[in-house]
Design a protein around this motif. Structure first.
Motif, PDB file in Angstrom:
ATOM      1  N   SER A 299       0.294   2.393 -13.685  1.00  0.00           N
ATOM      2  CA  SER A 299       0.517   2.816 -15.099  1.00  0.00           C
ATOM      3  C   SER A 299       0.202   1.742 -15.960  1.00  0.00           C
ATOM      4  CB  SER A 299       1.922   3.203 -15.350  1.00  0.00           C
ATOM      5  OG  SER A 299       2.696   2.141 -15.418  1.00  0.00           O
ATOM      6  N   ALA A 300       0.036   2.035 -17.198  1.00  0.00           N
ATOM      7  CA  ALA A 300       0.048   1.197 -18.249  1.00  0.00           C
ATOM      8  C   ALA A 300       1.063  -0.015 -18.141  1.00  0.00           C
ATOM      9  CB  ALA A 300       0.016   1.567 -19.694  1.00  0.00           C
ATOM     10  N   ASP A 301       2.453   0.451 -18.064  1.00  0.00           N
ATOM     11  CA  ASP A 301       3.456  -0.351 -18.092  1.00  0.00           C
ATOM     12  C   ASP A 301       3.284  -1.499 -16.710  1.00  0.00           C
ATOM     13  OD1 ASP A 301       4.623   0.809 -20.285  1.00  0.00           O
ATOM     14  OD2 ASP A 301       5.945   2.179 -19.091  1.00  0.00           O
ATOM     15  N   SER A 302       2.811  -0.920 -15.547  1.00  0.00           N
ATOM     16  CA  SER A 302       2.639  -1.924 -14.449  1.00  0.00           C
ATOM     17  C   SER A 302       1.549  -2.822 -14.789  1.00  0.00           C
ATOM     18  CB  SER A 302       2.453  -1.122 -13.313  1.00  0.00           C
ATOM     19  OG  SER A 302       2.095  -1.783 -12.011  1.00  0.00           O
ATOM     20  N   PHE A 303       0.449  -2.336 -15.565  1.00  0.00           N
ATOM     21  CA  PHE A 303      -0.561  -3.113 -15.925  1.00  0.00           C
ATOM     22  C   PHE A 303      -0.041  -4.323 -16.672  1.00  0.00           C
ATOM     23  CE2 PHE A 303      -4.233  -4.728 -18.297  1.00  0.00           C
ATOM     24  CZ  PHE A 303      -5.035  -4.831 -17.300  1.00  0.00           C
ATOM     25  N   ASP A 304       0.758  -4.081 -17.946  1.00  0.00           N
ATOM     26  CA  ASP A 304       1.215  -4.888 -18.686  1.00  0.00           C
ATOM     27  C   ASP A 304       2.388  -6.048 -18.003  1.00  0.00           C
ATOM     28  OD1 ASP A 304      -0.372  -3.844 -20.711  1.00  0.00           O
ATOM     29  OD2 ASP A 304       1.360  -2.809 -21.504  1.00  0.00           O
ATOM     30  N   GLU A 305       2.895  -5.624 -17.244  1.00  0.00           N
ATOM     31  CA  GLU A 305       4.075  -6.482 -16.478  1.00  0.00           C
ATOM     32  C   GLU A 305       3.260  -7.241 -15.808  1.00  0.00           C
ATOM     33  OE1 GLU A 305       7.890  -5.950 -13.473  1.00  0.00           O
ATOM     34  OE2 GLU A 305       6.585  -4.354 -13.733  1.00  0.00           O
ATOM     35  N   HIS A 306       2.273  -6.826 -15.013  1.00  0.00           N
ATOM     36  CA  HIS A 306       1.611  -7.851 -14.210  1.00  0.00           C
ATOM     37  C   HIS A 306       0.936  -8.729 -14.791  1.00  0.00           C
ATOM     38  CE1 HIS A 306       2.587  -5.028 -10.677  1.00  0.00           C
ATOM     39  NE2 HIS A 306       2.251  -6.165  -9.912  1.00  0.00           N
ATOM     40  N   PHE A 307       0.121  -8.493 -15.805  1.00  0.00           N
ATOM     41  CA  PHE A 307      -0.777  -9.448 -16.511  1.00  0.00           C
ATOM     42  C   PHE A 307      -0.052 -10.234 -17.564  1.00  0.00           C
ATOM     43  CE2 PHE A 307      -4.444  -7.100 -14.775  1.00  0.00           C
ATOM     44  CZ  PHE A 307      -5.428  -8.044 -14.970  1.00  0.00           C
ATOM     45  N   ASN A 308       1.099  -9.605 -17.940  1.00  0.00           N
ATOM     46  CA  ASN A 308       1.879 -10.440 -19.119  1.00  0.00           C
ATOM     47  C   ASN A 308       2.494 -11.760 -18.359  1.00  0.00           C
ATOM     48  OD1 ASN A 308       1.322  -8.626 -20.931  1.00  0.00           O
ATOM     49  ND2 ASN A 308       3.173  -7.826 -21.315  1.00  0.00           N
ATOM     50  N   LEU A 309       2.816 -11.513 -17.174  1.00  0.00           N
ATOM     51  CA  LEU A 309       3.339 -12.763 -16.352  1.00  0.00           C
ATOM     52  C   LEU A 309       2.384 -13.356 -15.554  1.00  0.00           C
ATOM     53  CD1 LEU A 309       5.643 -14.312 -15.457  1.00  0.00           C
ATOM     54  CD2 LEU A 309       6.146 -12.666 -13.541  1.00  0.00           C
ATOM     55  N   ASN A 310       1.599 -12.632 -14.782  1.00  0.00           N
ATOM     56  CA  ASN A 310       0.542 -13.572 -13.623  1.00  0.00           C
ATOM     57  C   ASN A 310      -0.578 -14.327 -14.597  1.00  0.00           C
ATOM     58  OD1 ASN A 310       2.627 -12.172 -11.973  1.00  0.00           O
ATOM     59  ND2 ASN A 310       0.794 -11.050 -11.015  1.00  0.00           N
ATOM     60  N   VAL A 311      -0.886 -13.591 -15.849  1.00  0.00           N
ATOM     61  CA  VAL A 311      -2.083 -14.082 -16.276  1.00  0.00           C
ATOM     62  C   VAL A 311      -1.783 -14.727 -17.535  1.00  0.00           C
ATOM     63  CG1 VAL A 311      -4.331 -13.760 -17.234  1.00  0.00           C
ATOM     64  CG2 VAL A 311      -3.492 -12.529 -14.974  1.00  0.00           C
ATOM     65  N   ARG A 312      -1.199 -13.854 -18.382  1.00  0.00           N
ATOM     66  CA  ARG A 312      -1.096 -14.373 -19.836  1.00  0.00           C
ATOM     67  C   ARG A 312       0.115 -15.620 -19.803  1.00  0.00           C
ATOM     68  NH1 ARG A 312       1.869 -10.675 -24.114  1.00  0.00           N
ATOM     69  NH2 ARG A 312       3.807 -11.127 -23.116  1.00  0.00           N
ATOM     70  N   GLY A 313       1.153 -15.253 -19.072  1.00  0.00           N
ATOM     71  CA  GLY A 313       2.047 -16.414 -18.784  1.00  0.00           C
ATOM     72  C   GLY A 313       1.652 -17.703 -18.455  1.00  0.00           C
ATOM     73  N   LEU A 314       0.778 -17.511 -17.180  1.00  0.00           N
ATOM     74  CA  LEU A 314       0.014 -18.709 -16.583  1.00  0.00           C
ATOM     75  C   LEU A 314      -0.628 -19.585 -17.593  1.00  0.00           C
ATOM     76  CD1 LEU A 314      -1.491 -18.965 -13.404  1.00  0.00           C
ATOM     77  CD2 LEU A 314      -2.616 -19.691 -15.337  1.00  0.00           C
ATOM     78  N   LEU A 315      -1.357 -18.762 -18.480  1.00  0.00           N
ATOM     79  CA  LEU A 315      -2.350 -19.414 -19.519  1.00  0.00           C
ATOM     80  C   LEU A 315      -1.749 -19.971 -20.673  1.00  0.00           C
ATOM     81  CD1 LEU A 315      -5.221 -20.106 -20.342  1.00  0.00           C
ATOM     82  CD2 LEU A 315      -5.354 -17.906 -21.277  1.00  0.00           C
ATOM     83  N   LEU A 316      -0.630 -19.505 -21.364  1.00  0.00           N
ATOM     84  CA  LEU A 316       0.054 -19.951 -22.345  1.00  0.00           C
ATOM     85  C   LEU A 316       0.989 -21.191 -21.778  1.00  0.00           C
ATOM     86  CD1 LEU A 316       1.022 -16.739 -24.312  1.00  0.00           C
ATOM     87  CD2 LEU A 316      -0.759 -18.301 -24.535  1.00  0.00           C
ATOM     88  N   THR A 317       1.602 -21.121 -20.500  1.00  0.00           N
ATOM     89  CA  THR A 317       2.159 -22.373 -20.186  1.00  0.00           C
ATOM     90  C   THR A 317       1.379 -23.452 -19.915  1.00  0.00           C
ATOM     91  OG1 THR A 317       3.676 -20.822 -18.840  1.00  0.00           O
ATOM     92  CG2 THR A 317       3.776 -22.995 -18.304  1.00  0.00           C
ATOM     93  N   THR A 318       0.125 -23.185 -19.203  1.00  0.00           N
ATOM     94  CA  THR A 318      -0.897 -24.179 -19.291  1.00  0.00           C
ATOM     95  C   THR A 318      -1.082 -24.831 -20.497  1.00  0.00           C
ATOM     96  OG1 THR A 318      -1.489 -23.254 -17.170  1.00  0.00           O
ATOM     97  CG2 THR A 318      -3.152 -24.719 -18.288  1.00  0.00           C
ATOM     98  N   GLN A 319      -1.567 -24.136 -21.402  1.00  0.00           N
ATOM     99  CA  GLN A 319      -1.750 -24.643 -22.975  1.00  0.00           C
ATOM    100  C   GLN A 319      -0.588 -25.369 -23.556  1.00  0.00           C
ATOM    101  OE1 GLN A 319      -1.248 -21.820 -26.271  1.00  0.00           O
ATOM    102  NE2 GLN A 319      -3.095 -22.072 -26.898  1.00  0.00           N
ATOM    103  N   ALA A 320       0.626 -25.047 -23.133  1.00  0.00           N
ATOM    104  CA  ALA A 320       1.701 -25.718 -23.849  1.00  0.00           C
ATOM    105  C   ALA A 320       1.884 -27.088 -22.921  1.00  0.00           C
ATOM    106  CB  ALA A 320       3.078 -24.849 -23.849  1.00  0.00           C
TER     107      ALA A 320
END
Length: 256
Positions: free
Chosen positions: A114-135
């Motif tokens: 589902s769209a919710d599952s997609f967002d849950e995975h990408f928000n943590l596994n990808v976006r979260g990883l990249l923004l944490t690396t940026q900071a």
């Protein structure tokens, strides 16, 4: 069971270094945090839900002679990331190692996703990883290391976990691109891709699956958190000083 690293610390290997391990209140993350502490690093134990679990990891580290503190931050929430990075600088004066371990894994066949599952995975596994690396990169100096925990499913995917596999493929790509950008600053970026590893988190969901995974693993066993922790210990050490932008497969050779 999460491994504990007891006894005398390996003084000097990571002495004076400060590390953040995201999602390190249990499982692979806890194993990594304890190994880095055993090698001499001061460690931030990041958790998003259970402070009790995080405090148990801190206690094991302190009881073994190391230094660690727990800090709550949900990496899928961008507003939580800055304070997490600040916690290392405020507590220990610097940040030398970031291990992007926090992630979510849920089954999602084509009929079920589902769209919710997609967002849950990408928000943590990808976006979260990249923004944490940026900071983190904003406060890191030359000689620092970022380690991204990927998965063998990134290059050997399984159809019942489409979205998770896609996130880990993205993580491998980010490991390469971040290594290219941060290399001129003397900051290395490495990926570690585990195979099937026994943890508290998958004890129930993977019950009865050992034979299935072992049959696909040439080395003939499932992984343990300390297997991944040992690979991370190599990645952040001077022994890996000529390695960046690449992902190391630590899966016993598992393929689907």
């Amino acid at each position: 069971m999460v491994p504990t690293f007891t006894g005398a610390l390996c003084m000097g290997k990571l002495e004076g270094k400060v590390a953040i391990v995201t999602g390190s209140s249990k499982g692979i993350g806890a194993g990594i945090a304890e190994r880095l502490a055993a090698d001499g690093a001061k460690v931030i134990i990041n958790y998003s839900r259970s402070v009790e679990d995080a405090n148990r990891v801190v206690k094991r580290i302190v009881d073994a002679g190391g230094e660690a503190i727990a800090f709550k931050a949900d990496i899928s929430h961008p507003a939580d990331i800055g304070p997490l990075i600040d916690s290392a600088v405020q507590a220990f004066g610097r940040l030398d190692i970031l291990v992007n371990n926090a992630g979510v894994y849920k089954a999602d066949s084509l009929d079920e996703l589902s769209a919710d599952s997609f967002d849950e995975h990408f928000n943590l596994n990808v976006r979260g990883l990249l923004l944490t690396t940026q900071a983190a990169a904003r406060v890191m100096n030359a000689g620092s290391v970022i380690v991204n925990i990927s998965s063998g499913l990134a290059h050997s995917p399984y159809p019942q976990v489409h979205v998770y596999c896609a996130t880990k493929g993205a993580v491998n790509t980010l490991t390469r691109s971040l290594g290219m950008e941060l290399g001129p600053r003397g900051i290395r970026v490495m990926g570690i891709a585990p195979g099937f590893v026994h943890t508290e988190g998958n004890a129930e969901s993977a019950r009865g699956m050992d034979e299935f995974f072992i049959a696909k693993t040439p080395l003939g066993r499932v992984g343990k958190p300390q297997d991944i922790a040992a690979a991370v210990a190599y990645a952040v050490s001077e022994d890996a000083g000529w390695v960046t932008g690449t992902t190391l497969d630590v899966s016993g050779g598992m393929t689907f």
